[in-house]
Design a protein around this motif. Structure first.
Motif, PDB file in Angstrom:
ATOM      1  N   LEU A 257       0.821  -1.211   0.000  1.00 17.85           N
ATOM      2  CA  LEU A 257       0.000   0.000   0.000  1.00 17.85           C
ATOM      3  C   LEU A 257       0.858   1.265   0.000  1.00 17.85           C
ATOM      4  N   ILE A 258       1.864   1.290   0.847  1.00 16.16           N
ATOM      5  CA  ILE A 258       2.744   2.468   0.914  1.00 16.16           C
ATOM      6  C   ILE A 258       3.493   2.645  -0.402  1.00 16.16           C
ATOM      7  N   GLY A 259       4.016   1.548  -0.933  1.00 10.87           N
ATOM      8  CA  GLY A 259       4.766   1.625  -2.192  1.00 10.87           C
ATOM      9  C   GLY A 259       3.907   2.049  -3.367  1.00 10.87           C
ATOM     10  N   PHE A 260       2.715   1.464  -3.500  1.00 14.49           N
ATOM     11  CA  PHE A 260       1.825   1.846  -4.592  1.00 14.49           C
ATOM     12  C   PHE A 260       1.366   3.289  -4.441  1.00 14.49           C
TER      13      PHE A 260
ATOM     14  N   LEU B 273       7.969   9.059   6.831  1.00 13.38           N
ATOM     15  CA  LEU B 273       8.790   9.934   5.987  1.00 13.38           C
ATOM     16  C   LEU B 273       8.138  10.152   4.628  1.00 13.38           C
ATOM     17  N   ALA B 274       7.567   9.088   4.062  1.00 14.11           N
ATOM     18  CA  ALA B 274       6.917   9.198   2.755  1.00 14.11           C
ATOM     19  C   ALA B 274       5.709  10.120   2.814  1.00 14.11           C
ATOM     20  N   ILE B 275       4.860   9.939   3.815  1.00 22.23           N
ATOM     21  CA  ILE B 275       3.647  10.763   3.874  1.00 22.23           C
ATOM     22  C   ILE B 275       3.983  12.221   4.183  1.00 22.23           C
ATOM     23  N   SER B 276       5.007  12.450   5.011  1.00 20.98           N
ATOM     24  CA  SER B 276       5.390  13.842   5.279  1.00 20.98           C
ATOM     25  C   SER B 276       5.973  14.480   4.028  1.00 20.98           C
TER      26      SER B 276
ATOM     27  N   ASP C  91       5.673  18.438   0.991  1.00 18.28           N
ATOM     28  CA  ASP C  91       6.698  18.663  -0.056  1.00 18.28           C
ATOM     29  C   ASP C  91       8.068  18.946   0.550  1.00 18.28           C
ATOM     30  N   ILE C  92       8.471  18.095   1.509  1.00 19.14           N
ATOM     31  CA  ILE C  92       9.778  18.235   2.137  1.00 19.14           C
ATOM     32  C   ILE C  92      10.564  16.944   1.943  1.00 19.14           C
ATOM     33  N   GLY C  93      11.833  17.027   2.212  1.00 23.63           N
ATOM     34  CA  GLY C  93      12.673  15.848   2.153  1.00 23.63           C
ATOM     35  C   GLY C  93      13.129  15.538   0.735  1.00 23.63           C
ATOM     36  N   PRO C  94      13.803  14.405   0.577  1.00 27.69           N
ATOM     37  CA  PRO C  94      14.361  14.075  -0.733  1.00 27.69           C
ATOM     38  C   PRO C  94      13.305  13.727  -1.770  1.00 27.69           C
ATOM     39  N   PHE C  95      12.075  13.444  -1.346  1.00 27.11           N
ATOM     40  CA  PHE C  95      11.042  13.030  -2.296  1.00 27.11           C
ATOM     41  C   PHE C  95      10.076  14.147  -2.621  1.00 27.11           C
ATOM     42  N   GLY C  96      10.223  15.273  -1.977  1.00 32.20           N
ATOM     43  CA  GLY C  96       9.331  16.394  -2.242  1.00 32.20           C
ATOM     44  C   GLY C  96       9.600  16.990  -3.606  1.00 32.20           C
TER      45      GLY C  96
END
Length: 157
Positions: free
Chosen positions: A51-54, A143-146, A151-156
């Motif tokens: 679920l998190i990955g998808f 970390l993913a949801i934040s 829109d922060i962190g390396p994935f934002g």
């Protein structure tokens, strides 16, 4: 007249052996139950990871399409991805809580049986590697949801 001390109950050895075997079987059943709880937590981890990955993947794909101006609005896909990640986190939290509660109950049951003399020793359950992995995945989910929401962190974006 026969000496009372010389009389030996022929079933005494059988009873002692029977109680010993029953005690060992009970101890082994606790180990099987513990391993079953570990497998259940692994199932929760697999489903939560999916679920998190998808959710994160859907979010990122539509975010990139929006950045390349292929799609005008990615808000529906963004909310859907966030919802999947949140469901994965919620499922993982509930699985961890259930696992910890179940293991505490199992330990209490084992302690009670030991105090009644029905099992020999209180074997220590080894640390749960599965629980450690679940906690790490939970951290990754947060970390993913934040990253997605704020829109922060390396994935934002």
């Amino acid at each position: 007249m026969a000496d009372d001390k010389a009389w030996v109950d022929p079933g005494a050895d059988f009873d002692r052996v029977s109680v010993e075997l029953s005690s060992r079987r009970t101890g082994m059943s606790f180990q099987r139950t513990r391993m079953s709880a570990e497998r259940t937590l692994m199932s929760v981890i697999r489903t939560s990871l999916s679920l998190i990955g998808f959710g994160f993947t859907i979010f990122q794909v539509f975010q990139k399409l929006h950045d390349m101006q292929v799609v005008k609005s990615s808000m529906a896909a963004r909310r859907f991805g966030e919802a999947l990640v949140l469901i994965g986190i919620a499922m993982l939290v509930s699985g961890i809580v259930y696992h910890c509660t179940f293991m505490a109950g199992l330990r209490a049951e084992r302690k009670m049986l030991k105090s009644q003399g029905l099992i020999h020793a209180e074997s220590q359950f080894p640390p749960s590697l599965t629980l450690a992995v679940a906690l790490l995945l939970l951290l990754l989910g947060f970390l993913a949801i934040s990253s997605m929401v704020f829109d922060i962190g390396p994935f934002g974006s």
